[in-house]
Motif scaffolding. Structure first.
Motif, PDB file in Angstrom:
ATOM      1  N   ALA A 148       0.835  -1.209   0.000  1.00 32.33           N
ATOM      2  CA  ALA A 148       0.000   0.000   0.000  1.00 32.33           C
ATOM      3  C   ALA A 148       0.864   1.251   0.000  1.00 32.33           C
ATOM      4  N   ARG A 149       1.914   1.254   0.815  1.00 30.42           N
ATOM      5  CA  ARG A 149       2.816   2.418   0.856  1.00 30.42           C
ATOM      6  C   ARG A 149       3.515   2.602  -0.491  1.00 30.42           C
ATOM      7  N   ARG A 150       3.961   1.506  -1.095  1.00 28.15           N
ATOM      8  CA  ARG A 150       4.660   1.573  -2.379  1.00 28.15           C
ATOM      9  C   ARG A 150       3.779   2.174  -3.460  1.00 28.15           C
ATOM     10  N   LEU A 151       2.495   1.793  -3.463  1.00 24.29           N
ATOM     11  CA  LEU A 151       1.575   2.241  -4.514  1.00 24.29           C
ATOM     12  C   LEU A 151       0.804   3.500  -4.136  1.00 24.29           C
ATOM     13  N   GLY A 152       0.971   3.977  -2.917  1.00 22.78           N
ATOM     14  CA  GLY A 152       0.247   5.167  -2.475  1.00 22.78           C
ATOM     15  C   GLY A 152      -1.241   4.929  -2.296  1.00 22.78           C
ATOM     16  N   LEU A 153      -1.598   3.724  -1.826  1.00 24.27           N
ATOM     17  CA  LEU A 153      -3.000   3.375  -1.609  1.00 24.27           C
ATOM     18  C   LEU A 153      -3.306   3.293  -0.127  1.00 24.27           C
ATOM     19  N   SER A 154      -4.568   3.449   0.189  1.00 21.13           N
ATOM     20  CA  SER A 154      -5.001   3.256   1.574  1.00 21.13           C
ATOM     21  C   SER A 154      -5.028   1.762   1.874  1.00 21.13           C
ATOM     22  N   ALA A 155      -5.085   1.442   3.171  1.00 26.56           N
ATOM     23  CA  ALA A 155      -5.120   0.033   3.571  1.00 26.56           C
ATOM     24  C   ALA A 155      -6.355  -0.672   3.024  1.00 26.56           C
ATOM     25  N   SER A 156      -7.493   0.007   3.042  1.00 26.12           N
ATOM     26  CA  SER A 156      -8.730  -0.619   2.551  1.00 26.12           C
ATOM     27  C   SER A 156      -8.678  -0.833   1.042  1.00 26.12           C
ATOM     28  N   ALA A 157      -8.121   0.159   0.301  1.00 26.21           N
ATOM     29  CA  ALA A 157      -8.009   0.009  -1.153  1.00 26.21           C
ATOM     30  C   ALA A 157      -7.054  -1.122  -1.496  1.00 26.21           C
ATOM     31  N   MET A 158      -5.981  -1.270  -0.717  1.00 28.00           N
ATOM     32  CA  MET A 158      -5.034  -2.349  -0.957  1.00 28.00           C
ATOM     33  C   MET A 158      -5.666  -3.703  -0.667  1.00 28.00           C
ATOM     34  N   SER A 159      -6.484  -3.777   0.369  1.00 26.75           N
ATOM     35  CA  SER A 159      -7.168  -5.029   0.694  1.00 26.75           C
ATOM     36  C   SER A 159      -8.117  -5.427  -0.426  1.00 26.75           C
ATOM     37  N   ARG A 160      -8.805  -4.440  -0.983  1.00 23.26           N
ATOM     38  CA  ARG A 160      -9.717  -4.745  -2.092  1.00 23.26           C
ATOM     39  C   ARG A 160      -8.931  -5.230  -3.316  1.00 23.26           C
ATOM     40  N   ALA A 161      -7.782  -4.603  -3.552  1.00 22.80           N
ATOM     41  CA  ALA A 161      -6.943  -5.014  -4.687  1.00 22.80           C
ATOM     42  C   ALA A 161      -6.421  -6.430  -4.490  1.00 22.80           C
ATOM     43  N   LEU A 162      -6.035  -6.772  -3.266  1.00 22.86           N
ATOM     44  CA  LEU A 162      -5.554  -8.129  -2.990  1.00 22.86           C
ATOM     45  C   LEU A 162      -6.672  -9.149  -3.194  1.00 22.86           C
ATOM     46  N   ALA A 163      -7.882  -8.749  -2.833  1.00 18.19           N
ATOM     47  CA  ALA A 163      -9.022  -9.654  -3.035  1.00 18.19           C
ATOM     48  C   ALA A 163      -9.231  -9.919  -4.531  1.00 18.19           C
ATOM     49  N   ARG A 164      -9.076  -8.886  -5.343  1.00 19.23           N
ATOM     50  CA  ARG A 164      -9.217  -9.062  -6.789  1.00 19.23           C
ATOM     51  C   ARG A 164      -8.098  -9.943  -7.352  1.00 19.23           C
ATOM     52  N   LEU A 165      -6.886  -9.760  -6.819  1.00 15.66           N
ATOM     53  CA  LEU A 165      -5.771 -10.581  -7.265  1.00 15.66           C
ATOM     54  C   LEU A 165      -6.013 -12.054  -6.946  1.00 15.66           C
ATOM     55  N   ARG A 166      -6.506 -12.307  -5.738  1.00 15.00           N
ATOM     56  CA  ARG A 166      -6.780 -13.687  -5.342  1.00 15.00           C
ATOM     57  C   ARG A 166      -7.852 -14.312  -6.225  1.00 15.00           C
ATOM     58  N   GLU A 167      -8.851 -13.507  -6.553  1.00 16.32           N
ATOM     59  CA  GLU A 167      -9.925 -14.011  -7.414  1.00 16.32           C
ATOM     60  C   GLU A 167      -9.403 -14.283  -8.826  1.00 16.32           C
ATOM     61  N   THR A 168      -8.565 -13.379  -9.320  1.00 12.40           N
ATOM     62  CA  THR A 168      -8.049 -13.517 -10.688  1.00 12.40           C
ATOM     63  C   THR A 168      -7.090 -14.697 -10.822  1.00 12.40           C
ATOM     64  N   THR A 169      -6.194 -14.851  -9.847  1.00 17.02           N
ATOM     65  CA  THR A 169      -5.176 -15.915  -9.938  1.00 17.02           C
ATOM     66  C   THR A 169      -5.679 -17.249  -9.400  1.00 17.02           C
ATOM     67  N   GLY A 170      -6.765 -17.216  -8.622  1.00 21.78           N
ATOM     68  CA  GLY A 170      -7.259 -18.450  -8.014  1.00 21.78           C
ATOM     69  C   GLY A 170      -6.351 -18.975  -6.925  1.00 21.78           C
ATOM     70  N   ASP A 171      -5.599 -18.058  -6.290  1.00 23.92           N
ATOM     71  CA  ASP A 171      -4.646 -18.455  -5.259  1.00 23.92           C
ATOM     72  C   ASP A 171      -4.637 -17.387  -4.168  1.00 23.92           C
ATOM     73  N   PRO A 172      -4.474 -17.763  -2.905  1.00 30.66           N
ATOM     74  CA  PRO A 172      -4.465 -16.759  -1.827  1.00 30.66           C
ATOM     75  C   PRO A 172      -3.234 -15.854  -1.863  1.00 30.66           C
ATOM     76  N   LEU A 173      -2.158 -16.277  -2.499  1.00 30.27           N
ATOM     77  CA  LEU A 173      -0.935 -15.486  -2.689  1.00 30.27           C
ATOM     78  C   LEU A 173      -0.176 -15.235  -1.382  1.00 30.27           C
ATOM     79  N   LEU A 174      -0.802 -14.587  -0.402  1.00 25.99           N
ATOM     80  CA  LEU A 174      -0.187 -14.369   0.913  1.00 25.99           C
ATOM     81  C   LEU A 174      -1.084 -14.993   1.971  1.00 25.99           C
ATOM     82  N   VAL A 175      -0.501 -15.779   2.867  1.00 29.05           N
ATOM     83  CA  VAL A 175      -1.287 -16.432   3.928  1.00 29.05           C
ATOM     84  C   VAL A 175      -0.667 -16.103   5.278  1.00 29.05           C
ATOM     85  N   ARG A 176      -1.516 -16.121   6.302  1.00 25.13           N
ATOM     86  CA  ARG A 176      -1.084 -15.785   7.654  1.00 25.13           C
ATOM     87  C   ARG A 176      -0.126 -16.837   8.185  1.00 25.13           C
ATOM     88  N   ALA A 177       0.955 -16.370   8.811  1.00 26.56           N
ATOM     89  CA  ALA A 177       1.914 -17.247   9.483  1.00 26.56           C
ATOM     90  C   ALA A 177       2.376 -16.516  10.733  1.00 26.56           C
TER      91      ALA A 177
END
Length: 295
Positions: A25-54
């Motif tokens: 979010a900092r790199r792209l100049g986005l808010s946390a909520s906008a970045m979360s929405r973008a990550l959700a779209r990425l997960r939907e597009t790729t069919g993969d969670p990409l980043l998971v909690r550890a």
């Protein structure tokens, strides 16, 4: 099939590079909520969670790790493609330009043009093709980089043009020809035998159009398809050739040239190119060299 949103590649590159939603979010100049929405779209597009909690952080999935390098490379190439063109360095320029030119251009301008190009850009090569018609199809297709000739209706409205020089018609005879002595009159010109240069498409030569307006016509003894051939015939006979002065300068060497006894409109010889080459630095340089060499 729906086209993917290619903007997601930039988002994905930021996520995979930073390894966190907040960092991306900092790199792209986005808010946390906008970045979360973008990550959700990425997960939907790729069919993969990409980043998971550890524990308290996030870790990339195997699919995310496999995507990291190719995605980063794609984004870098896209940025490079969209950057303004680099300044032209003639010393390292390597390119072949194809020029389609009218008769007489190579003979009269070619050597000087090649010398100038070789001096300024040693890696540039010029390829000359004869121009036998006024069609500009090869310019539109990209087969030819630059053309020279008389601009006609066949050029099309999208073709760019720039005048190179003005030319006029002159009469030419062999040394010792009767017309090489005394004042040239219309009667003497018409009484001589002429070699006609046939125009493409059956067009009348400009001198014949001017004579027709006076109710006169040349006595044509031979017809040929080029100014060079007409001059060769005139050089070895009593035929008179009527040719453009500048375009046949070298071809007329050693022959006698005279002003025509009838007013014939001058010609404007131009260079023509396709507008897609307007902003190309190397092509712009070439146009300048051609213009200055002809001037």
């Amino acid at each position: 099939m729906d086209h993917p949103d290619l903007n997601l590649l930039i988002t994905l590159d930021a996520v995979l590079t930073e390894g966190s939603v907040a960092g991306a979010a900092r790199r792209l100049g986005l808010s946390a909520s906008a970045m979360s929405r973008a990550l959700a779209r990425l997960r939907e597009t790729t069919g993969d969670p990409l980043l998971v909690r550890a524990g308290r952080g996030l870790v990339p999935t195997p699919h995310a790790l496999a995507l990291r390098e190719p995605v980063h490379r794609l984004v870098e190439e896209a940025h490079a493609a969209l950057r303004p063109a680099a300044a032209l360095d003639l010393s390292t320029l390597t390119r072949t330009f194809t020029l389609r030119t009218r008769e007489g251009f190579v003979e009269n301008v070619g050597a000087a043009l090649v010398a100038r190009v070789s001096k300024e850009a040693p890696g540039v090569r010029l390829r000359f093709l004869p121009k036998t018609d006024r069609e500009t199809t090869l310019l539109r297709e990209g087969t030819v980089d630059l053309e020279t000739g008389i601009v006609g209706k066949e050029a099309g409205p999208e073709v760019r043009t720039r005048a190179l020089f003005r030319d006029r018609f002159v009469g030419v005879v062999r040394p010792g020809h009767p017309l090489a002595r005394g004042r040239m009159t219309l009667a003497r010109y018409l009484a001589a035998a002429h070699v006609l240069v046939a125009r493409e498409g059956g067009r009348q030569a400009p001198v014949d159009v001017a004579l027709e307006a006076l109710g006169a016509a040349r006595n044509t003894a031979a017809t040929t398809g080029s100014f060079a051939a007409a001059l060769a015939l005139a050089r070895a006979s009593d035929l008179v050739a009527t040719v453009p002065e500048r375009q046949t300068g070298i071809l007329r060497d050693g022959m006698y040239s005279f002003d025509l006894p009838v007013d014939v409109p001058q010609l404007t010889v131009s260079m023509l190119w396709h507008p897609r080459m307007d902003a190309d630095p190397a092509h712009r340089w070439l146009r300048g060299v051609v213009l200055e060499t002809c001037a």
